[in-house]
Design a protein around this motif. Structure first.
Motif, PDB file in Angstrom:
ATOM      1  N   PHE A   1       8.496   0.291  -9.557  1.00 21.34           N
ATOM      2  CA  PHE A   1       9.226   1.477  -9.084  1.00 21.34           C
ATOM      3  C   PHE A   1      10.426   1.087  -8.222  1.00 21.34           C
ATOM      4  CE2 PHE A   1       5.003   3.480  -9.850  1.00 21.34           C
ATOM      5  CZ  PHE A   1       5.423   4.448 -10.752  1.00 21.34           C
TER       6      PHE A   1
ATOM      7  N   ASP B   1      10.660   5.716   3.467  1.00 18.57           N
ATOM      8  CA  ASP B   1       9.303   6.196   3.756  1.00 18.57           C
ATOM      9  C   ASP B   1       9.325   7.702   4.035  1.00 18.57           C
ATOM     10  OD1 ASP B   1       6.827   6.846   5.121  1.00 18.57           O
ATOM     11  OD2 ASP B   1       6.498   4.682   5.178  1.00 18.57           O
ATOM     12  N   ILE B   2       8.737   8.441   3.104  1.00 21.57           N
ATOM     13  CA  ILE B   2       8.806   9.908   3.184  1.00 21.57           C
ATOM     14  C   ILE B   2       7.994  10.435   4.371  1.00 21.57           C
ATOM     15  CG2 ILE B   2       8.295  12.072   1.953  1.00 21.57           C
ATOM     16  CD1 ILE B   2       8.708  10.414  -0.680  1.00 21.57           C
ATOM     17  N   THR B   3       6.864   9.798   4.668  1.00 22.79           N
ATOM     18  CA  THR B   3       6.059  10.267   5.804  1.00 22.79           C
ATOM     19  C   THR B   3       6.836  10.124   7.109  1.00 22.79           C
ATOM     20  OG1 THR B   3       4.994   8.106   6.025  1.00 22.79           O
ATOM     21  CG2 THR B   3       3.854   9.736   4.689  1.00 22.79           C
TER      22      THR B   3
ATOM     23  N   GLY C   1      11.252   3.791  -2.326  1.00 21.44           N
ATOM     24  CA  GLY C   1      12.140   4.681  -1.585  1.00 21.44           C
ATOM     25  C   GLY C   1      12.028   4.475  -0.097  1.00 21.44           C
TER      26      GLY C   1
ATOM     27  N   LEU D   1      13.047   3.413  -6.641  1.00 15.92           N
ATOM     28  CA  LEU D   1      13.411   4.818  -6.485  1.00 15.92           C
ATOM     29  C   LEU D   1      14.100   5.057  -5.145  1.00 15.92           C
ATOM     30  CD1 LEU D   1      10.014   6.342  -7.728  1.00 15.92           C
ATOM     31  CD2 LEU D   1      12.139   6.124  -9.046  1.00 15.92           C
ATOM     32  N   GLY D   2      14.983   6.054  -5.124  1.00 17.55           N
ATOM     33  CA  GLY D   2      15.608   6.470  -3.874  1.00 17.55           C
ATOM     34  C   GLY D   2      16.219   5.279  -3.142  1.00 17.55           C
TER      35      GLY D   2
ATOM     36  N   LYS E   1      13.850  10.276 -13.510  1.00 15.80           N
ATOM     37  CA  LYS E   1      13.536   8.850 -13.517  1.00 15.80           C
ATOM     38  C   LYS E   1      13.840   8.274 -14.903  1.00 15.80           C
ATOM     39  CE  LYS E   1       9.792   9.331 -10.126  1.00 15.80           C
ATOM     40  NZ  LYS E   1       9.730  10.808 -10.023  1.00 15.80           N
TER      41      LYS E   1
ATOM     42  N   PRO F   1      20.714  11.061  -1.584  1.00 16.04           N
ATOM     43  CA  PRO F   1      20.652   9.640  -1.242  1.00 16.04           C
ATOM     44  C   PRO F   1      21.449   9.376   0.036  1.00 16.04           C
ATOM     45  CG  PRO F   1      21.134   9.908  -3.570  1.00 16.04           C
ATOM     46  CD  PRO F   1      21.258  11.270  -2.939  1.00 16.04           C
ATOM     47  N   GLY F   2      20.919   8.527   0.902  1.00 13.54           N
ATOM     48  CA  GLY F   2      21.594   8.279   2.176  1.00 13.54           C
ATOM     49  C   GLY F   2      21.790   6.813   2.516  1.00 13.54           C
ATOM     50  N   PHE F   3      21.346   5.956   1.594  1.00 16.22           N
ATOM     51  CA  PHE F   3      21.545   4.514   1.814  1.00 16.22           C
ATOM     52  C   PHE F   3      22.646   3.980   0.894  1.00 16.22           C
ATOM     53  CE2 PHE F   3      16.819   3.531   3.191  1.00 16.22           C
ATOM     54  CZ  PHE F   3      16.979   4.333   4.307  1.00 16.22           C
TER      55      PHE F   3
ATOM     56  N   PHE G   1      19.136   6.859  11.161  1.00 14.38           N
ATOM     57  CA  PHE G   1      18.305   6.098  10.214  1.00 14.38           C
ATOM     58  C   PHE G   1      19.146   5.638   9.027  1.00 14.38           C
ATOM     59  CE2 PHE G   1      15.043   6.401   6.653  1.00 14.38           C
ATOM     60  CZ  PHE G   1      14.385   5.228   6.970  1.00 14.38           C
TER      61      PHE G   1
ATOM     62  N   LYS H   1       0.824  -1.221   0.000  1.00 15.96           N
ATOM     63  CA  LYS H   1       0.000   0.000   0.000  1.00 15.96           C
ATOM     64  C   LYS H   1       0.851   1.259   0.000  1.00 15.96           C
ATOM     65  CE  LYS H   1      -4.112  -2.027   2.012  1.00 15.96           C
ATOM     66  NZ  LYS H   1      -4.528  -2.561   3.317  1.00 15.96           N
ATOM     67  N   ALA H   2       2.091   1.163   0.490  1.00 10.54           N
ATOM     68  CA  ALA H   2       3.013   2.305   0.455  1.00 10.54           C
ATOM     69  C   ALA H   2       4.101   2.065  -0.591  1.00 10.54           C
ATOM     70  CB  ALA H   2       3.621   2.536   1.831  1.00 10.54           C
ATOM     71  N   LEU H   3       3.771   1.260  -1.601  1.00  6.63           N
ATOM     72  CA  LEU H   3       4.737   0.898  -2.652  1.00  6.63           C
ATOM     73  C   LEU H   3       6.050   0.382  -2.050  1.00  6.63           C
ATOM     74  CD1 LEU H   3       4.090   3.643  -5.374  1.00  6.63           C
ATOM     75  CD2 LEU H   3       2.887   1.504  -4.938  1.00  6.63           C
TER      76      LEU H   3
ATOM     77  N   GLU I   1      18.842   2.205  -4.077  1.00  9.10           N
ATOM     78  CA  GLU I   1      20.038   1.924  -3.264  1.00  9.10           C
ATOM     79  C   GLU I   1      20.048   0.477  -2.763  1.00  9.10           C
ATOM     80  OE1 GLU I   1      19.033   5.561  -1.027  1.00  9.10           O
ATOM     81  OE2 GLU I   1      21.157   6.063  -1.210  1.00  9.10           O
TER      82      GLU I   1
HETATM   83  C1  HXC Z   1       6.024   6.803   1.681  1.00  5.66           C
HETATM   84  C2  HXC Z   1       5.062   6.318  -0.342  1.00  5.66           C
HETATM   85  C3  HXC Z   1       6.318   6.383  -0.984  1.00  5.66           C
HETATM   86  C4  HXC Z   1       7.461   6.685  -0.180  1.00  5.66           C
HETATM   87  C5  HXC Z   1       4.830   5.940  -2.458  1.00  5.66           C
HETATM   88  N1  HXC Z   1       4.179   6.029  -1.290  1.00  5.66           N
HETATM   89  N2  HXC Z   1       6.130   6.142  -2.294  1.00  5.66           N
HETATM   90  N3  HXC Z   1       4.926   6.527   0.973  1.00  5.66           N
HETATM   91  N4  HXC Z   1       7.259   6.879   1.148  1.00  5.66           N
HETATM   92  N5  HXC Z   1       8.693   6.735  -0.700  1.00  5.66           N
HETATM   93  C6  HXC Z   1       2.736   5.874  -1.068  1.00  5.66           C
HETATM   94  C7  HXC Z   1       1.938   7.058  -1.563  1.00  5.66           C
HETATM   95  O1  HXC Z   1       1.974   8.104  -0.638  1.00  5.66           O
HETATM   96  C8  HXC Z   1       0.567   6.449  -1.687  1.00  5.66           C
HETATM   97  O2  HXC Z   1      -0.028   6.356  -0.413  1.00  5.66           O
HETATM   98  C9  HXC Z   1       0.864   5.036  -2.155  1.00  5.66           C
HETATM   99  O3  HXC Z   1       2.222   4.791  -1.787  1.00  5.66           O
HETATM  100  C10 HXC Z   1       0.728   4.872  -3.650  1.00  5.66           C
HETATM  101  O4  HXC Z   1       1.541   5.853  -4.283  1.00  5.66           O
HETATM  102  P1  HXC Z   1       0.954   6.937  -5.329  1.00  5.66           P
HETATM  103  O5  HXC Z   1       1.823   8.118  -5.270  1.00  5.66           O
HETATM  104  O6  HXC Z   1      -0.490   7.121  -5.133  1.00  5.66           O
HETATM  105  O7  HXC Z   1       1.173   6.148  -6.711  1.00  5.66           O
HETATM  106  P2  HXC Z   1       1.484   6.769  -8.136  1.00  5.66           P
HETATM  107  O8  HXC Z   1       0.629   7.984  -8.381  1.00  5.66           O
HETATM  108  O9  HXC Z   1       1.402   5.629  -9.098  1.00  5.66           O
HETATM  109  O10 HXC Z   1       2.983   7.281  -8.061  1.00  5.66           O
HETATM  110  C11 HXC Z   1       4.045   6.377  -7.834  1.00  5.66           C
HETATM  111  C12 HXC Z   1       5.379   7.122  -7.508  1.00  5.66           C
HETATM  112  C13 HXC Z   1       5.088   8.101  -6.341  1.00  5.66           C
HETATM  113  C14 HXC Z   1       5.816   7.900  -8.740  1.00  5.66           C
HETATM  114  C15 HXC Z   1       6.400   6.059  -7.149  1.00  5.66           C
HETATM  115  O11 HXC Z   1       4.450   7.351  -5.273  1.00  5.66           O
HETATM  116  C16 HXC Z   1       6.328   8.720  -5.791  1.00  5.66           C
HETATM  117  O12 HXC Z   1       6.858   9.637  -6.383  1.00  5.66           O
HETATM  118  N6  HXC Z   1       6.796   8.231  -4.629  1.00  5.66           N
HETATM  119  C17 HXC Z   1       7.938   8.799  -3.963  1.00  5.66           C
HETATM  120  C18 HXC Z   1       9.210   8.371  -4.665  1.00  5.66           C
HETATM  121  C19 HXC Z   1      10.445   8.966  -4.013  1.00  5.66           C
HETATM  122  O13 HXC Z   1      10.589  10.212  -3.998  1.00  5.66           O
HETATM  123  N7  HXC Z   1      11.333   8.122  -3.488  1.00  5.66           N
HETATM  124  C20 HXC Z   1      12.545   8.578  -2.856  1.00  5.66           C
HETATM  125  C21 HXC Z   1      12.291   8.843  -1.407  1.00  5.66           C
HETATM  126  S1  HXC Z   1      13.741   9.537  -0.673  1.00  5.66           S
HETATM  127  P3  HXC Z   1      -1.552   6.783  -0.163  1.00  5.66           P
HETATM  128  O14 HXC Z   1      -1.705   6.626   1.328  1.00  5.66           O
HETATM  129  O15 HXC Z   1      -1.708   8.178  -0.669  1.00  5.66           O
HETATM  130  O16 HXC Z   1      -2.341   5.775  -0.958  1.00  5.66           O
HETATM  131  C22 HXC Z   1      14.696   8.193  -0.281  1.00  5.66           C
HETATM  132  C23 HXC Z   1      15.913   8.512   0.539  1.00  5.66           C
HETATM  133  C24 HXC Z   1      16.732   7.304   0.842  1.00  5.66           C
HETATM  134  O17 HXC Z   1      14.413   7.091  -0.598  1.00  5.66           O
HETATM  135  C25 HXC Z   1      17.843   7.618   1.836  1.00  5.66           C
HETATM  136  C26 HXC Z   1      17.335   7.948   3.198  1.00  5.66           C
HETATM  137  C27 HXC Z   1      18.409   8.054   4.212  1.00  5.66           C
END
Ligand code: HXC
Length: 260
Positions: free
Chosen positions: A110, A70-72, A68, A112-113, A170, A144-146, A85, A26-28, A117
């Motif tokens: 997907f 978890d952004i939240t 990726g 990503l991020g 992307k 990127p941090g991982f 983290f 649900k959170a991909l 990593e």
């Molecule tokens: C938390 C995420 C998430 C993430 C997706 N979701 N990616 N929640 N963290 N990284 C959640 C969405 O909020 C949504 O929840 C559900 O998953 C489905 O995603 P949607 O966005 O509705 O799907 P879609 O429109 O198809 O878009 C897909 C997507 C987009 C393009 C992949 O979700 C997206 O851009 N996600 C973020 C990608 C990202 O920026 N990743 C890098 C993070 S930074 P709800 O509750 O609304 O249904 C990182 C740093 C690493 O990774 C190092 C740290 C130290």
């Protein structure tokens, strides 16, 4: 909780090959502390598994490998918490990379991020044709941090890594293949069958030699060529001190399959 179908990291072991599935569809499949902790628990078991022959990693569902960190969750972090983290996740990914068996990412969507990593910490990656790759961190005001700033240039070269990390752009599976981020692309529906085939291949190789080969590559890549070549010579000789070399070569001469 290993093996529990509802675990955030589902675990399936078949004849020495373990499939790990990051399971928060649900959170991909975004990586939060719970997932990192489940990966730590999995690694505790994998590192103790003397019969292990390979690890294959994918994400639950047909939309994402891992979208990726978890952004939240990251949204709330202070700088010291962010350090902790990232540090914890980096340690997990290093342990994964250094398992003495091939660790392969089967990228089913997907990637990503932190997901990219995770794939980079695997020895190599195979992608479904729907896969999307990127390091979009700069679009969130972070980097990127991982391990991405370090493993991505090692895999695809510094110029391509700089372009991807500083634009956050992307790319699709075909482009990932072209730049060497993945080794192979196939229709997404074929990834499971491919996992079986790859598993058979991994079971057929001499496990000690495979672990030694990984050591030679990873340790050697961090060294100047001359010391890396000396490392290879030492590890090559070590193969002749074990049973696998005798069995492998006897089997060849006797025209039969080797029993490792
Ligand atoms: C938390 C995420 C998430 C993430 C997706 N979701 N990616 N929640 N963290 N990284 C959640 C969405 O909020 C949504 O929840 C559900 O998953 C489905 O995603 P949607 O966005 O509705 O799907 P879609 O429109 O198809 O878009 C897909 C997507 C987009 C393009 C992949 O979700 C997206 O851009 N996600 C973020 C990608 C990202 O920026 N990743 C890098 C993070 S930074 P709800 O509750 O609304 O249904 C990182 C740093 C690493 O990774 C190092 C740290 C130290």
């Amino acid at each position: 909780h290993l093996g529990a179908a509802d675990s955030v990291v589902a675990w399936h072991r078949h004849e020495g090959v373990v499939r790990l599935t990051v399971n928060r569809p649900k959170a991909l499949n975004a990586l939060n502390e719970e997932v990192i902790e489940a990966l730590e628990t999995a690694l505790d078991a994998l590192e103790r598994d003397a019969e292990l022959r390979g690890v294959l990693i994918s994400g639950a569902g047909d939309k994402a490998f891992v979208a990726g960190a978890d952004i939240t969750r990251m949204r709330e972090l202070t700088a010291p918490e962010a350090r902790a983290f990232a540090g914890r996740a980096q340690t997990v990914l290093k342990r994964l990379e250094r398992l003495p068996v091939p660790v392969v990412a089967l990228v089913n969507g997907f990637c990503l991020g932190g997901g990219c990593e995770l794939a980079l910490a695997c020895d190599w990656a195979v992608a479904g044709d729907n896969a999307v790759f990127g390091q979009p961190e700069v679009q969130l005001g972070i980097i990127p941090g991982f391990g991405g700033t370090q493993r991505l240039p090692r895999r695809v070269g510094p110029a391509m890594a700089l372009e991807l990390v500083t634009t956050g752009r992307k790319i699709d599976a075909a482009e990932a293949l072209r730049i060497g981020l993945v080794n192979q692309v196939m229709p997404q529906a074929e990834l499971d069958t491919y996992a079986e085939t790859l598993g058979d291949e991994l079971r057929a190789s001499a496990p000690g030699a495979v672990g030694t080969a990984k050591r030679a590559l990873y340790d050697g890549m961090e060294q100047p060529l001359d010391s890396a070549l000396a490392l290879e010579t030492g590890l090559f000789a070590l193969c002749f001190a074990g049973d696998e070399q005798a069995e492998g070569m006897a089997a060849f001469v006797e025209k039969r399959p080797a029993r490792f």
